[in-house]
Design a protein around this motif. Structure first.
Motif, PDB file in Angstrom:
ATOM      1  N   VAL A 257       0.846  -1.186   0.000  1.00 34.82           N
ATOM      2  CA  VAL A 257       0.000   0.000   0.000  1.00 34.82           C
ATOM      3  C   VAL A 257       0.888   1.244   0.000  1.00 34.82           C
ATOM      4  O   VAL A 257       1.979   1.232   0.572  1.00 34.82           O
ATOM      5  N   ASP A 258       0.410   2.302  -0.662  1.00 35.52           N
ATOM      6  CA  ASP A 258       1.126   3.577  -0.665  1.00 35.52           C
ATOM      7  C   ASP A 258       0.616   4.399   0.517  1.00 35.52           C
ATOM      8  O   ASP A 258      -0.566   4.655   0.648  1.00 35.52           O
ATOM      9  N   VAL A 259       1.534   4.801   1.413  1.00 38.61           N
ATOM     10  CA  VAL A 259       1.119   5.390   2.679  1.00 38.61           C
ATOM     11  C   VAL A 259       0.805   6.888   2.595  1.00 38.61           C
ATOM     12  O   VAL A 259      -0.077   7.386   3.282  1.00 38.61           O
ATOM     13  N   GLY A 260       1.538   7.640   1.766  1.00 36.62           N
ATOM     14  CA  GLY A 260       1.280   9.084   1.622  1.00 36.62           C
ATOM     15  C   GLY A 260       1.814   9.919   2.772  1.00 36.62           C
ATOM     16  O   GLY A 260       2.126   9.395   3.831  1.00 36.62           O
ATOM     17  N   SER A 261       1.927  11.238   2.589  1.00 35.49           N
ATOM     18  CA  SER A 261       2.292  12.257   3.578  1.00 35.49           C
ATOM     19  C   SER A 261       3.517  11.995   4.452  1.00 35.49           C
ATOM     20  O   SER A 261       3.406  11.566   5.584  1.00 35.49           O
ATOM     21  N   GLU A 262       4.699  12.278   3.912  1.00 35.65           N
ATOM     22  CA  GLU A 262       5.983  12.277   4.602  1.00 35.65           C
ATOM     23  C   GLU A 262       6.374  11.030   5.385  1.00 35.65           C
ATOM     24  O   GLU A 262       7.052  11.104   6.400  1.00 35.65           O
ATOM     25  N   PRO A 263       5.930   9.843   4.991  1.00 37.61           N
ATOM     26  CA  PRO A 263       6.415   8.663   5.714  1.00 37.61           C
ATOM     27  C   PRO A 263       7.853   8.387   5.312  1.00 37.61           C
ATOM     28  O   PRO A 263       8.282   8.766   4.225  1.00 37.61           O
ATOM     29  N   LEU A 264       8.614   7.735   6.177  1.00 42.09           N
ATOM     30  CA  LEU A 264       9.978   7.367   5.825  1.00 42.09           C
ATOM     31  C   LEU A 264       9.957   6.284   4.755  1.00 42.09           C
ATOM     32  O   LEU A 264      10.797   6.258   3.867  1.00 42.09           O
ATOM     33  N   PHE A 265       8.975   5.385   4.854  1.00 38.72           N
ATOM     34  CA  PHE A 265       8.814   4.339   3.834  1.00 38.72           C
ATOM     35  C   PHE A 265       7.447   4.520   3.208  1.00 38.72           C
ATOM     36  O   PHE A 265       6.426   4.455   3.884  1.00 38.72           O
ATOM     37  N   ASP A 266       7.438   4.745   1.869  1.00 39.43           N
ATOM     38  CA  ASP A 266       6.139   5.084   1.276  1.00 39.43           C
ATOM     39  C   ASP A 266       5.380   3.860   0.774  1.00 39.43           C
ATOM     40  O   ASP A 266       4.205   3.948   0.467  1.00 39.43           O
ATOM     41  N   THR A 267       6.051   2.712   0.704  1.00 37.26           N
ATOM     42  CA  THR A 267       5.339   1.500   0.286  1.00 37.26           C
ATOM     43  C   THR A 267       5.521   0.431   1.343  1.00 37.26           C
ATOM     44  O   THR A 267       6.651   0.111   1.713  1.00 37.26           O
ATOM     45  N   LEU A 268       4.415  -0.087   1.853  1.00 38.44           N
ATOM     46  CA  LEU A 268       4.493  -1.048   2.957  1.00 38.44           C
ATOM     47  C   LEU A 268       3.664  -2.291   2.643  1.00 38.44           C
ATOM     48  O   LEU A 268       2.641  -2.202   1.949  1.00 38.44           O
ATOM     49  N   PRO A 269       4.099  -3.463   3.157  1.00 38.21           N
ATOM     50  CA  PRO A 269       3.316  -4.686   2.947  1.00 38.21           C
ATOM     51  C   PRO A 269       1.937  -4.564   3.601  1.00 38.21           C
ATOM     52  O   PRO A 269       1.788  -3.934   4.646  1.00 38.21           O
ATOM     53  N   LEU A 270       0.951  -5.185   2.962  1.00 38.57           N
ATOM     54  CA  LEU A 270      -0.419  -5.159   3.488  1.00 38.57           C
ATOM     55  C   LEU A 270      -0.751  -6.394   4.304  1.00 38.57           C
ATOM     56  O   LEU A 270      -1.903  -6.606   4.678  1.00 38.57           O
ATOM     57  N   ASP A 271       0.252  -7.227   4.573  1.00 42.00           N
ATOM     58  CA  ASP A 271      -0.002  -8.461   5.334  1.00 42.00           C
ATOM     59  C   ASP A 271      -0.675  -8.113   6.664  1.00 42.00           C
ATOM     60  O   ASP A 271      -0.314  -7.125   7.313  1.00 42.00           O
ATOM     61  N   ARG A 272      -1.650  -8.941   7.080  1.00 35.23           N
ATOM     62  CA  ARG A 272      -2.431  -8.625   8.273  1.00 35.23           C
ATOM     63  C   ARG A 272      -2.425  -9.726   9.332  1.00 35.23           C
ATOM     64  O   ARG A 272      -2.585  -9.462  10.507  1.00 35.23           O
ATOM     65  N   GLY A 273      -2.259 -10.982   8.902  1.00 32.92           N
ATOM     66  CA  GLY A 273      -2.352 -12.074   9.864  1.00 32.92           C
ATOM     67  C   GLY A 273      -3.694 -12.034  10.563  1.00 32.92           C
ATOM     68  O   GLY A 273      -4.721 -11.745   9.943  1.00 32.92           O
ATOM     69  N   HIS A 274      -3.678 -12.263  11.882  1.00 36.10           N
ATOM     70  CA  HIS A 274      -4.929 -12.206  12.654  1.00 36.10           C
ATOM     71  C   HIS A 274      -5.166 -10.821  13.256  1.00 36.10           C
ATOM     72  O   HIS A 274      -6.117 -10.626  13.991  1.00 36.10           O
ATOM     73  N   PHE A 275      -4.270  -9.884  13.010  1.00 36.55           N
ATOM     74  CA  PHE A 275      -4.431  -8.555  13.601  1.00 36.55           C
ATOM     75  C   PHE A 275      -5.598  -7.806  12.960  1.00 36.55           C
ATOM     76  O   PHE A 275      -5.984  -8.108  11.833  1.00 36.55           O
ATOM     77  N   ARG A 276      -6.088  -6.786  13.670  1.00 37.73           N
ATOM     78  CA  ARG A 276      -7.273  -6.122  13.138  1.00 37.73           C
ATOM     79  C   ARG A 276      -6.944  -5.148  12.004  1.00 37.73           C
ATOM     80  O   ARG A 276      -7.833  -4.716  11.283  1.00 37.73           O
ATOM     81  N   GLU A 277      -5.665  -4.802  11.862  1.00 42.76           N
ATOM     82  CA  GLU A 277      -5.249  -3.921  10.766  1.00 42.76           C
ATOM     83  C   GLU A 277      -3.939  -4.449  10.184  1.00 42.76           C
ATOM     84  O   GLU A 277      -3.195  -5.130  10.888  1.00 42.76           O
ATOM     85  N   PRO A 278      -3.625  -4.115   8.926  1.00 39.40           N
ATOM     86  CA  PRO A 278      -2.302  -4.455   8.398  1.00 39.40           C
ATOM     87  C   PRO A 278      -1.231  -3.819   9.301  1.00 39.40           C
ATOM     88  O   PRO A 278      -1.235  -2.619   9.514  1.00 39.40           O
ATOM     89  N   TYR A 279      -0.350  -4.657   9.845  1.00 36.75           N
ATOM     90  CA  TYR A 279       0.496  -4.183  10.946  1.00 36.75           C
ATOM     91  C   TYR A 279       1.657  -3.297  10.499  1.00 36.75           C
ATOM     92  O   TYR A 279       2.071  -2.415  11.235  1.00 36.75           O
ATOM     93  N   PHE A 280       2.197  -3.516   9.294  1.00 37.81           N
ATOM     94  CA  PHE A 280       3.279  -2.619   8.841  1.00 37.81           C
ATOM     95  C   PHE A 280       2.765  -1.190   8.724  1.00 37.81           C
ATOM     96  O   PHE A 280       3.394  -0.237   9.153  1.00 37.81           O
ATOM     97  N   GLN A 281       1.584  -1.085   8.134  1.00 33.41           N
ATOM     98  CA  GLN A 281       0.983   0.238   7.944  1.00 33.41           C
ATOM     99  C   GLN A 281       0.666   0.870   9.301  1.00 33.41           C
ATOM    100  O   GLN A 281       0.938   2.042   9.529  1.00 33.41           O
TER     101      GLN A 281
END
Ligand SMILES: [Zn+2]
Length: 320
Positions: A257-281
């Motif tokens: 996913v493209d994160v937008g607005s001054e992140p250090l990393f603008d592209t992050l994995p969308l993997d979620r596992g059992h968590f309620r949100e994609p955890y990298f994001q």
């Protein structure tokens, strides 16, 4: 003109490590004295003691009076490096209750507005930072039943755990077993004073993602190198969540996913596992190349805009 990031950087000779330790020791002293005087203590006052003890390197900016319409009891922390890289996290304070064998940390708490963790996650999303709990475990000699995974005699990690940080993503899972929540959170949390240092011992964690190519070269390097300061705080938390992710039996998503607005990393994995949100994001959206304007204003003028004052109890800026 001096760089605004250096504004108020009159932090003396004391290191961030020593400042955070002073904060933790002040919390221990407060708990000790309050137990002697009142047989009780509160996480709200513990937070104030932590901030007082860690000053001036850790700067706390809070409204002098709570304004009408004030909603939040959470503190917004920013770890700020001299080069402007910073990591934010929205923190809800919780304390340990109960006695050995019947320990309790209430991650299921709800009030008339709903479940507290849902509100915390919601506000964290508004600020573009991860949600965490600052856990106050009380005096080390009164919680000897709680132990870390690599416990030793006179364990320094367990002593430091009086003030610890746990991601809300992990707390959300831990809450499913309330009777074990306090002990499990104790194992998974990180003492606050260890957050701005990462020695890279856990680098093998990301094998399951390295294989499928969803890590950008910059992110891969970040996950393979030791880190200091704001990057370390982010790395400690993403490592913790990734460790738990490996224990979850579900397929790995290779979408990004493209994160937008001054992140250090603008592209992050969308993997979620059992968590309620994609955890990298969720975690790494808080790691920015430059601080938000309200953090700079807080450093320069010691004031917060009204939209920030309405949402949080205060802003804590730890200058690394
Ligand atoms: Zn230990």
């Amino acid at each position: 003109m001096s760089d605004p990031i250096d504004a108020g950087r009159d932090v003396g000779d004391i290191s961030l490590t020593a400042s955070l330790r002073q904060g933790r020791l002040k919390v221990d002293t407060y708990v000790d004295e309050s137990l002697a005087a009142f047989q009780d203590w509160s996480e709200e006052t513990a937070t104030e003691m932590l901030c007082n003890g860690a000053a001036p390197r850790v700067l706390t900016v809070k409204p002098s009076r709570r304004q009408e319409g004030f909603m939040g009891a959470d503190w917004l922390w920013w770890w700020l490096d001299p080069d402007g890289v910073c990591f934010g996290m929205l923190s809800q304070a919780k304390r340990l209750h109960g006695t050995p064998g019947a320990r309790e940390i209430d991650f299921l708490y709800r009030n008339k507005n709903g479940r507290q963790i849902d509100l915390l996650m919601h506000t964290a999303r508004d600020f573009g930072v991860p949600a965490v709990y600052t856990l106050y475990y009380g005096l080390p000699d009164q919680r000897a039943d709680l132990r870390c995974r690599e416990h030793s005699q006179a364990c320094e990690r367990c002593r430091q755990a009086s003030v610890s940080v746990l991601t809300a993503l992990e707390a959300d899972e831990i809450a499913l077993q309330p009777r074990h929540a306090a002990a499990q959170a104790f194992v998974q949390c990180t003492p606050l004073e260890q957050l701005p240092f990462h020695d890279n011992r856990s680098r093998a964690l990301y094998g399951y993602l390295l294989a499928d190519g969803s890590l950008s070269p910059a992110l891969k390097q970040f996950l393979q190198q030791p880190q200091r300061g704001a990057r370390a705080a982010a790395r400690v938390l993403i490592d913790r969540v990734a460790f738990e992710r490996q224990l979850q039996f579900s397929g790995v998503s290779s979408d990004t996913v493209d994160v937008g607005s001054e992140p250090l990393f603008d592209t992050l994995p969308l993997d979620r596992g059992h968590f309620r949100e994609p955890y990298f994001q969720h975690i790494l959206r808080g790691l920015r190349a430059a601080p938000p304007a309200y953090v700079m204003d807080a450093l320069v003028s010691g004031s917060l805009p009204s939209w920030v004052r309405q949402s949080v109890a205060g802003v804590v800026i730890a200058r690394t």
